[in-house]
Each structure stands twice: as structure tokens, then as C-alpha cells.
Design a protein around this motif. Structure first.
Motif, short mmCIF file in Angstrom:
data_model
loop_
_atom_site.label_atom_id
_atom_site.label_comp_id
_atom_site.label_asym_id
_atom_site.label_seq_id
_atom_site.Cartn_x
_atom_site.Cartn_y
_atom_site.Cartn_z
N ASN A 12 0.82 -1.21 0.00
CA ASN A 12 0.00 0.00 0.00
C ASN A 12 0.86 1.25 0.00
O ASN A 12 1.95 1.26 0.55
CB ASN A 12 -0.91 0.03 1.22
N LYS A 13 0.32 2.31 -0.60
CA LYS A 13 0.99 3.60 -0.56
C LYS A 13 0.34 4.52 0.46
O LYS A 13 0.95 5.48 0.89
CB LYS A 13 0.95 4.26 -1.94
N THR A 14 -0.89 4.24 0.82
CA THR A 14 -1.58 5.02 1.83
C THR A 14 -2.09 4.08 2.91
O THR A 14 -2.37 2.91 2.65
CB THR A 14 -2.77 5.81 1.24
N PHE A 15 -2.22 4.60 4.14
CA PHE A 15 -2.64 3.80 5.27
C PHE A 15 -3.68 4.56 6.07
O PHE A 15 -3.61 5.78 6.19
CB PHE A 15 -1.44 3.49 6.19
N THR A 16 -4.62 3.83 6.65
CA THR A 16 -5.62 4.46 7.51
C THR A 16 -5.05 4.62 8.91
O THR A 16 -4.05 3.97 9.28
CB THR A 16 -6.90 3.61 7.58
N THR A 40 8.88 10.70 9.65
CA THR A 40 8.93 11.73 8.61
C THR A 40 10.23 12.52 8.70
O THR A 40 10.87 12.79 7.68
CB THR A 40 7.73 12.69 8.74
N PRO A 47 4.85 12.56 3.37
CA PRO A 47 3.41 12.78 3.20
C PRO A 47 3.00 12.64 1.74
O PRO A 47 3.79 12.86 0.83
CB PRO A 47 3.21 14.22 3.67
N VAL A 48 1.75 12.29 1.54
CA VAL A 48 1.20 12.19 0.20
C VAL A 48 0.95 13.59 -0.34
O VAL A 48 0.40 14.44 0.35
CB VAL A 48 -0.13 11.39 0.22
N SER A 51 -3.47 15.99 -4.80
CA SER A 51 -3.69 15.88 -6.24
C SER A 51 -4.23 17.17 -6.85
O SER A 51 -4.11 17.39 -8.04
CB SER A 51 -4.66 14.75 -6.54
#
Length: 61
Positions: A12-16, A40, A47-48, A51
Motif C-alpha cells: 500500500n501507498k496510503t494507510f488508515t 517523517t 506525506p502524500v 492531487s
């Protein structure tokens, strides 16, 4: 489990928030914030980037 290992081994690239709390084994968000900040700062995660469309490509904001 170490959160850095969990993130690096995952596809995964994002996590909850729930996934990160379970992986790190912390009980509150303040402890998780400290862990994420340390990751970080050390460059292990980043951080993402936003968009700019908020997920809506047809009618972007």
C-alpha cells in the motif's frame, strides 16, 4: 511490530489511522503522532502530495 517495517513491507501507498495504530501497538493518537513525526523527520516516510482535484477528475475544485 515496528511501524517502519510494516510500512516498508506493505504494498500500500496510503494507510488508515486504524492500520497505523494496530501496526504500532499504540493506544492513542498522540503517541502515534510522535512516531509518525519521527519517521517523517528521518526520511523513512513522506506525506502524500495533494492531487489538486480532491479525487474528482471530472469537476476538480
Amino acid at each position: 511490530m515496528d511501524i517502519r517495517t510494516y510500512i516498508k513491507d506493505s504494498r500500500n501507498k496510503t494507510f488508515t489511522l486504524t492500520q497505523l495504530m494496530q501496526a504500532s501497538g499504540v493506544k492513542n493518537e498522540e503517541e502515534l503522532f510522535r512516531i509518525i513525526t519521527a519517521c517523517t523527520d528521518s526520511g523513512d516516510i513522506e506525506p502524500v502530495r495533494a492531487s489538486g482535484t480532491n479525487g474528482n477528475r471530472k469537476y476538480p475544485l
